[in-house]
Design a protein around this motif. Sequence first.
Motif, PDB file in Angstrom:
ATOM      1  N   PHE A 153     -14.490  57.359  11.935  1.00 43.88           N
ATOM      2  CA  PHE A 153     -16.005  57.605  11.764  1.00 43.88           C
ATOM      3  C   PHE A 153     -16.760  56.798  12.188  1.00 43.88           C
ATOM      4  O   PHE A 153     -16.842  55.577  11.543  1.00 43.88           O
ATOM      5  CB  PHE A 153     -16.068  58.048  10.163  1.00 43.88           C
ATOM      6  CG  PHE A 153     -14.981  58.761   9.576  1.00 43.88           C
ATOM      7  CD1 PHE A 153     -15.223  60.066   9.401  1.00 43.88           C
ATOM      8  CD2 PHE A 153     -13.787  58.472   8.732  1.00 43.88           C
ATOM      9  CE1 PHE A 153     -14.454  61.233   8.944  1.00 43.88           C
ATOM     10  CE2 PHE A 153     -13.134  59.322   8.098  1.00 43.88           C
ATOM     11  CZ  PHE A 153     -13.351  60.690   8.289  1.00 43.88           C
ATOM     12  N   ASN A 179      -8.596  50.898  -2.148  1.00 40.85           N
ATOM     13  CA  ASN A 179      -9.779  51.661  -1.619  1.00 40.85           C
ATOM     14  C   ASN A 179      -9.944  51.447  -0.369  1.00 40.85           C
ATOM     15  O   ASN A 179      -9.974  50.432   0.200  1.00 40.85           O
ATOM     16  CB  ASN A 179     -10.962  51.295  -2.747  1.00 40.85           C
ATOM     17  CG  ASN A 179     -10.840  51.349  -4.074  1.00 40.85           C
ATOM     18  OD1 ASN A 179     -10.704  50.214  -4.984  1.00 40.85           O
ATOM     19  ND2 ASN A 179     -10.524  52.659  -4.616  1.00 40.85           N
ATOM     20  N   GLY A 180     -10.439  52.784   0.075  1.00 40.50           N
ATOM     21  CA  GLY A 180     -10.609  52.658   1.720  1.00 40.50           C
ATOM     22  C   GLY A 180      -9.318  52.596   2.607  1.00 40.50           C
ATOM     23  O   GLY A 180      -9.658  52.423   3.821  1.00 40.50           O
ATOM     24  N   ALA A 181      -8.065  52.589   2.175  1.00 38.90           N
ATOM     25  CA  ALA A 181      -6.983  52.584   2.798  1.00 38.90           C
ATOM     26  C   ALA A 181      -6.912  53.676   3.764  1.00 38.90           C
ATOM     27  O   ALA A 181      -6.072  53.632   4.798  1.00 38.90           O
ATOM     28  CB  ALA A 181      -5.762  52.317   2.063  1.00 38.90           C
ATOM     29  N   GLY A 182      -7.584  54.833   3.459  1.00 36.44           N
ATOM     30  CA  GLY A 182      -7.225  55.733   4.399  1.00 36.44           C
ATOM     31  C   GLY A 182      -6.492  56.921   3.872  1.00 36.44           C
ATOM     32  O   GLY A 182      -6.295  58.220   4.467  1.00 36.44           O
ATOM     33  N   LYS A 183      -6.287  56.911   2.316  1.00 40.41           N
ATOM     34  CA  LYS A 183      -5.476  58.118   1.822  1.00 40.41           C
ATOM     35  C   LYS A 183      -6.029  59.463   1.680  1.00 40.41           C
ATOM     36  O   LYS A 183      -5.508  60.460   2.277  1.00 40.41           O
ATOM     37  CB  LYS A 183      -5.052  57.692   0.485  1.00 40.41           C
ATOM     38  CG  LYS A 183      -4.298  56.312   0.291  1.00 40.41           C
ATOM     39  CD  LYS A 183      -4.115  55.783  -1.006  1.00 40.41           C
ATOM     40  CE  LYS A 183      -5.315  55.563  -1.943  1.00 40.41           C
ATOM     41  NZ  LYS A 183      -6.423  54.719  -1.554  1.00 40.41           N
ATOM     42  N   SER A 184      -7.230  59.404   1.147  1.00 42.13           N
ATOM     43  CA  SER A 184      -8.019  60.978   1.111  1.00 42.13           C
ATOM     44  C   SER A 184      -8.271  61.239   2.690  1.00 42.13           C
ATOM     45  O   SER A 184      -8.079  62.524   2.865  1.00 42.13           O
ATOM     46  CB  SER A 184      -9.308  60.775   0.456  1.00 42.13           C
ATOM     47  OG  SER A 184      -9.149  60.346  -0.924  1.00 42.13           O
ATOM     48  N   THR A 185      -8.389  60.482   3.506  1.00 41.39           N
ATOM     49  CA  THR A 185      -8.646  61.002   4.877  1.00 41.39           C
ATOM     50  C   THR A 185      -7.494  61.779   5.432  1.00 41.39           C
ATOM     51  O   THR A 185      -7.203  62.678   6.261  1.00 41.39           O
ATOM     52  CB  THR A 185      -9.190  59.735   5.950  1.00 41.39           C
ATOM     53  OG1 THR A 185     -10.292  59.162   5.300  1.00 41.39           O
ATOM     54  CG2 THR A 185      -9.403  60.327   7.122  1.00 41.39           C
ATOM     55  N   GLN A 208     -10.381  64.831  -4.552  1.00 38.34           N
ATOM     56  CA  GLN A 208     -10.723  63.650  -5.259  1.00 38.34           C
ATOM     57  C   GLN A 208     -12.145  63.915  -6.005  1.00 38.34           C
ATOM     58  O   GLN A 208     -12.449  63.559  -7.208  1.00 38.34           O
ATOM     59  CB  GLN A 208     -10.962  62.355  -4.321  1.00 38.34           C
ATOM     60  CG  GLN A 208     -11.158  61.097  -5.051  1.00 38.34           C
ATOM     61  CD  GLN A 208     -10.985  59.828  -3.967  1.00 38.34           C
ATOM     62  OE1 GLN A 208     -10.664  60.044  -2.823  1.00 38.34           O
ATOM     63  NE2 GLN A 208     -11.068  58.650  -4.801  1.00 38.34           N
ATOM     64  N   HIS A 249      -4.053  55.988  -8.397  1.00 35.26           N
ATOM     65  CA  HIS A 249      -4.049  54.540  -8.433  1.00 35.26           C
ATOM     66  C   HIS A 249      -3.211  54.023  -9.507  1.00 35.26           C
ATOM     67  O   HIS A 249      -3.098  52.883  -9.822  1.00 35.26           O
ATOM     68  CB  HIS A 249      -5.673  54.186  -8.483  1.00 35.26           C
ATOM     69  CG  HIS A 249      -6.263  54.202  -7.144  1.00 35.26           C
ATOM     70  ND1 HIS A 249      -5.803  53.105  -6.212  1.00 35.26           N
ATOM     71  CD2 HIS A 249      -7.319  54.807  -6.571  1.00 35.26           C
ATOM     72  CE1 HIS A 249      -6.683  53.437  -5.160  1.00 35.26           C
ATOM     73  NE2 HIS A 249      -7.600  54.406  -5.435  1.00 35.26           N
TER      74      HIS A 249
HETATM   75  N1  LIG Z   1     -16.622  61.523   6.196  1.00 40.14           N
HETATM   76  C1  LIG Z   1     -16.666  60.153   6.225  1.00 40.14           C
HETATM   77  N2  LIG Z   1     -17.554  59.589   6.894  1.00 40.14           N
HETATM   78  C2  LIG Z   1     -17.796  58.257   7.353  1.00 40.14           C
HETATM   79  N3  LIG Z   1     -16.726  57.525   6.680  1.00 40.14           N
HETATM   80  C3  LIG Z   1     -15.781  57.938   6.300  1.00 40.14           C
HETATM   81  C4  LIG Z   1     -15.603  59.407   5.814  1.00 40.14           C
HETATM   82  N4  LIG Z   1     -14.409  59.498   5.437  1.00 40.14           N
HETATM   83  C5  LIG Z   1     -13.893  58.442   4.881  1.00 40.14           C
HETATM   84  N5  LIG Z   1     -14.657  57.491   5.500  1.00 40.14           N
HETATM   85  C6  LIG Z   1     -14.391  56.137   5.556  1.00 40.14           C
HETATM   86  O1  LIG Z   1     -12.942  55.895   5.689  1.00 40.14           O
HETATM   87  C7  LIG Z   1     -12.418  55.042   5.227  1.00 40.14           C
HETATM   88  C8  LIG Z   1     -11.103  55.593   4.372  1.00 40.14           C
HETATM   89  O2  LIG Z   1     -11.615  56.384   3.196  1.00 40.14           O
HETATM   90  P1  LIG Z   1     -10.661  57.223   2.304  1.00 40.14           P
HETATM   91  O3  LIG Z   1     -11.643  57.976   1.510  1.00 40.14           O
HETATM   92  O4  LIG Z   1      -9.777  57.958   3.215  1.00 40.14           O
HETATM   93  O5  LIG Z   1      -9.821  55.939   1.633  1.00 40.14           O
HETATM   94  P2  LIG Z   1      -8.789  56.243   0.541  1.00 40.14           P
HETATM   95  O6  LIG Z   1      -7.688  55.332   0.675  1.00 40.14           O
HETATM   96  O7  LIG Z   1      -8.761  57.659  -0.059  1.00 40.14           O
HETATM   97  O8  LIG Z   1      -9.733  55.292  -0.902  1.00 40.14           O
HETATM   98  P3  LIG Z   1      -9.831  55.180  -2.467  1.00 40.14           P
HETATM   99  O9  LIG Z   1      -8.545  55.103  -3.069  1.00 40.14           O
HETATM  100  O10 LIG Z   1     -11.103  54.561  -2.755  1.00 40.14           O
HETATM  101  O11 LIG Z   1     -10.197  57.102  -2.827  1.00 40.14           O
HETATM  102  C9  LIG Z   1     -13.436  54.390   4.126  1.00 40.14           C
HETATM  103  O12 LIG Z   1     -13.693  53.225   4.969  1.00 40.14           O
HETATM  104  C10 LIG Z   1     -14.517  55.324   4.051  1.00 40.14           C
HETATM  105  O13 LIG Z   1     -15.755  54.794   4.068  1.00 40.14           O
END
Ligand SMILES: Nc1ncnc2c1ncn2[C@@H]1O[C@H](COP(=O)(O)OP(=O)(O)OP(=O)(O)O)[C@@H](O)[C@H]1O
Length: 258
Positions: free
Chosen positions: A11, A36-42, A96, A216
């Motif tokens: 992103f 947090n922010g590891a990329g799981k939800s992505t 989420q 988590h």
């Molecule tokens: N739509 C978006 N636009 C910009 N940055 C994004 C977007 N979606 C995710 N990110 C960034 O990508 C990275 C991974 O985010 P993600 O939500 O996948 O993390 P996560 O592992 O699910 O974290 P958490 O445990 O906090 O939910 C983060 O740095 C986040 O800020």
Amino acid sequence: MLTCLQLVKSFGGVKAVQSCSFEVKSNLITALIGPNGAGKSTVFNLISGIVKADAGKIIFQASKQVSSKQVGGEGINITNKSPEAISNLGMSRLFQKSRLFNNLTVKDNLLLAIDNEDTKFLKNLLGKNKITKEKEGSIKQILKLVEMESFENHIARDLSFGQKRLVELARAILNPHTFLMLDEPVAGVNPKLREVIANILLELKAKQETILLIEHDMHFTFSVADWVVVMQEGKVLVEGKPDEIKNNPKVLEAYLGE
Ligand SMILES: Nc1ncnc2c1ncn2[C@@H]1O[C@H](COP(=O)(O)OP(=O)(O)OP(=O)(O)O)[C@@H](O)[C@H]1O
Ligand SMILES: [Mg+2]
């Protein structure tokens, strides 16, 4: 059931997912954990087609009949397909962030999940007589499971955070599927109900369901998962059985913090 191969997603300057590969086996519960922010939800967003991959491949092997459609056989390349097309292959997902229809009752939110197609749902809303006893029964049953039966006719907006979570979980389970993806199902849910939800997931597994879970709460995760994939900075750091992961020095350092 699902294979992710060298997925990449940025992103702007943020490399959310960097060459991430892992497999989800049929009829098992796989957990995706990490800071947090590891990329799981992505990764969830890439699998469900909400976010398009910069590179990599996602192969889905649907295994049984979903609704009236017969799917299955060869693995299907679902990379960058539309969310609707992917959902029609039998994927159901808990987000989420809340995605309930705030102005509808709990029951109508769940009805939407069962019917799955907007048009059908609207028809039901206009003529409630079309709601079958069977659907009513399924809704009552699932609400009872998550101890929300007395909220059936409440407007979603008025629910607490944890109650919304429970209704969304119920909705993801009711949505016809063969593959269930849950992003933090017990966030904001009290300890007693966390146990209830753990048991629901184990029951679904016993019914041959395949579940991919982000969570988590490690007590919860290790009590239900058959396989754990640990992500850090967009990549898979390590994967293995819960016992191996619990004691892995890399995981302790990167995430569990001991
Ligand atoms: N739509 C978006 N636009 C910009 N940055 C994004 C977007 N979606 C995710 N990110 C960034 O990508 C990275 C991974 O985010 P993600 O939500 O996948 O993390 P996560 O592992 O699910 O974290 P958490 O445990 O906090 O939910 C983060 O740095 C986040 O800020
Ligand atoms: Mg997340």
